[in-house]
Scaffold this motif. Structure first.
Motif, PDB file in Angstrom:
ATOM      1  N   LEU A 120       0.844  -1.203   0.000  1.00 27.75           N
ATOM      2  CA  LEU A 120       0.000   0.000   0.000  1.00 27.75           C
ATOM      3  C   LEU A 120       0.878   1.252   0.000  1.00 27.75           C
ATOM      4  O   LEU A 120       0.612   2.208  -0.732  1.00 27.75           O
ATOM      5  N   LEU A 146       0.910   4.288  -2.709  1.00 25.57           N
ATOM      6  CA  LEU A 146       0.682   5.686  -2.344  1.00 25.57           C
ATOM      7  C   LEU A 146       1.836   6.573  -2.796  1.00 25.57           C
ATOM      8  O   LEU A 146       1.627   7.679  -3.293  1.00 25.57           O
ATOM      9  N   LYS A 186       1.631   7.198  -6.435  1.00 23.96           N
ATOM     10  CA  LYS A 186       0.565   8.143  -6.714  1.00 23.96           C
ATOM     11  C   LYS A 186       1.027   9.576  -6.420  1.00 23.96           C
ATOM     12  O   LYS A 186       0.785  10.503  -7.200  1.00 23.96           O
ATOM     13  N   SER A 242      -0.231   9.360   5.159  1.00 27.18           N
ATOM     14  CA  SER A 242      -1.305   9.608   4.194  1.00 27.18           C
ATOM     15  C   SER A 242      -0.733  10.232   2.925  1.00 27.18           C
ATOM     16  O   SER A 242       0.416  10.659   2.889  1.00 27.18           O
ATOM     17  N   LEU A 243      -1.554  10.259   1.895  1.00 29.01           N
ATOM     18  CA  LEU A 243      -1.114  10.765   0.599  1.00 29.01           C
ATOM     19  C   LEU A 243      -0.584  12.195   0.712  1.00 29.01           C
ATOM     20  O   LEU A 243       0.471  12.523   0.166  1.00 29.01           O
TER      21      LEU A 243
END
Lengths: 89, 475
Positions: free
Chosen positions: A24, A28, A31, A76-77
């Motif tokens: 994950l 991320l 991304k 988090s992103l």
């Protein structure tokens, strides 16, 4: 890796033995790189002893330009994007 | 041929229905939430700071056992932390204690064991795992003392640093643990019905009739069949899964409205599972019992904290970790429970009774050998243990099996060997087998009526003889 571009290329390492959270984190980071159009090279390190080289005892670990950024949790992103921007500036 | 295949499937489905019944969900759902909270909200440094190499033994060994319980819910945290304690922290002994305790007594396995096999079994699993985890760690440290001194003596920053838990997090843990206790403890104040509601849904009765035909059951054999409540719960679980897929799976890109749909459905499941529901020919009677009142209060308090008292990071990490455990463990558990139910019809109870029906050394050995050669995913060992219990296995050998099964699989032996070397790994395996047999024998003797005092003296005597042997070995 675009070396013609004036921006430096970031060296990103993702540490973890291939568990769900490491995958994950990898997704991320990819991304975040895409959305902030930064040049970066991602390496995945799955050997648990490599973790100790960065003084980490829990996965997943995120290393940017040989500096340990987070370990044992998934940022988090928005947080990842911030790390990337800090490293490029 | 088709008949016997149908019988297998029927038996598998029946087992599944029993395991998805309300009282199991009230144990498993809070346990998954506690596991998620432990993994997301406990700062690792709060415990690892006690695992540095300059810590005295009376701190580092208990702290290792605690770390095994609190930090190592997922196997991907076990190996790095084990390597860290061994190479840069308190050394081989505490590292081994951590490695032993981690798989044996994680919160999921422990509460599930307590619910399915009885709380005395869970307590025996907990205390014996801690006592023997520390003993095995100390024995390993004594045997391999010379080699331990040669470890990497570089920086010791890994186990330094301060961290503590905030009050909202501590309150959240207390609430989660009370949810587990209120939902599963059979005491009269919780079981008593305080008032009843009559609903005119006659269709529920027809539905129950249909379910009874679908999965026939026999209360005399302890079979529960499937109730209307159970069927509805399975339905809501599927809905939670769907909502979580849209709201929690992509949670690191931001919390969305599906996240809260999933959380609300989860709360609804807890309330619905704690309610007493009795369908009859004129409608449905809802029994408002103490359990329902307790679970309702706690669930709303938890939801309020999640929404108002936690930072977005905490909420996100907690939901993600809980969901990850469910995703990783629940499908395997369902397949496991179904398979166990089907296989049970094929095993002749006499085989089990002749192999491990008595609390003997050979019976306990059988339990351990089965644990070593079979590898089951986390939690599946519990329905398997219950199957053996139903087939006539003595509870002593059953405990020996339950302690050795999560410890010893070929895969974990190989990973351990790659970090501490082959010789140490095999000594470790031998010690686990030995202590599992001792655990089974002691617990079995207690079941057979031996007094706790004699048992504790036996335990102390065994540990004394071992330490005497070890000092000889050293000299």
């Amino acid at each position: 890796m675009n070396t013609v571009n004036s921006e430096p290329t970031l060296d990103i390492k993702i540490l973890g033995p291939g568990c769900a959270n490491c995958e994950l984190l990898n997704k991320l980071v990819k991304k975040a790189i895409e959305s902030s159009s930064i040049h970066a090279h991602i390496t995945k390190l799955t050997d648990p002893s490599k973790l100790l080289d960065y003084d980490m005892i829990s996965t997943p670990g995120l290393v940017i330009n040989n500096k340990a950024v987070t370990s044992g949790r998934i940022p988090s992103l928005t947080e990842i994007t911030k790390f990337l921007q800090e490293a490029t500036s | 041929m088709i008949d016997s295949a149908l019988k297998l499937i029927g038996s598998g489905l029946e087992n599944l229905a029993t395991y998805l019944a309300a009282h199991i969900l009230l144990c498993l759902l809070p346990a998954f939430l506690i596991a998620g909270a432990m993994s997301a909200l406990i700062p690792k440094k709060a415990i690892t700071k006690f695992l540095g190499r300059d810590r005295p033994k009376y701190i580092s060994y208990p702290a290792s056992a605690l770390a095994g319980f609190l930090l190592a819910i997922c196997s991907c945290t076990v190996i790095p932390l084990f390597a860290g304690i061994y190479k840069k922290g308190a050394g081989l002994g505490p590292a081994i204690t951590f490695l032993f305790v981690a798989p044996a007594i994680n919160i999921l396995a422990l509460s599930y064991t307590g619910q399915v096999l009885g709380s005395d079994f869970a307590i025996a699993r907990l205390t014996l795992s801690i006592v023997f985890g520390i003993s095995i760690g100390m024995i390993m440290a004594t045997i391999f003392k010379q080699q331990d001194l040669l470890r990497d003596q570089n920086s010791d920053t890994l186990f330094k640093g301060e961290a503590s838990m905030s009050w909202p997090v501590i309150t959240f843990f207390i609430l989660l643990i009370s949810l587990l206790i209120v939902g599963t403890t059979p005491v009269s104040i919780l079981k008593q019905t305080y008032f009843q509601l009559e609903l005119p849904f006659t269709s529920a009765y027809l539905f129950q009739d249909f379910l009874n035909q679908l999965i026939p059951f026999d209360p005399a054999k302890g079979e529960e069949g499937i109730t209307v409540q159970g069927a509805c719960l399975i339905g809501i679980l599927v809905l939670i899964g769907l909502a979580a897929w849209k709201g929690i799976q992509p949670i690191f890109e931001g919390i969305n409205k599906w996240t809260w749909v999933a959380v609300s459905l989860l709360g609804a499941t807890l309330l619905f599972a704690s309610l007493g529901i009795m369908p009859h020919s004129e409608g449905v009677t809802l029994l408002i019992n103490g359990k329902f009142i307790g679970v309702t209060c706690i669930t709303f308090a938890l939801g309020w904290m999640l929404k108002k008292k936690f930072t977005e990071d905490q909420t996100r990490d907690f939901l993600w970790e809980s969901w990850r455990f469910v995703k990783q463990i629940f499908p395997l558990l369902i397949i496991g429970v179904f398979t166990v139910g089907a296989v049970r019809t094929l095993i002749n109870p006499q085989w089990i009774q002749s192999l491990a029906g008595e609390n003997t050394i050979s019976g306990n050995l059988v339990g351990v050998i089965f644990g070593v050669f079979m590898y089951f995913p986390t939690l599946v060992e519990v329905p398997i243990a219950q199957m053996f219990l139903d087939l006539g296995m003595h509870r002593g050998p059953l405990l020996a099996y339950l302690i050795s099964d999560p410890e010893l699989s070929l895969q974990s032996i190989l990973i351990t060997a790659s970090i501490i070397g082959k010789k140490k790994a095999w000594v470790y395996v031998g010690l686990i087998a030995f202590f599992s047999i001792i655990s089974g024998l002691l617990y079995g003797a207690w079941i057979n009526g031996m007094s706790l005092g004699i048992l504790i003296s036996c335990l102390i005597a065994i540990l004394c003889v071992l330490s005497l042997l070890l000092t000889r070995f050293k000299a």
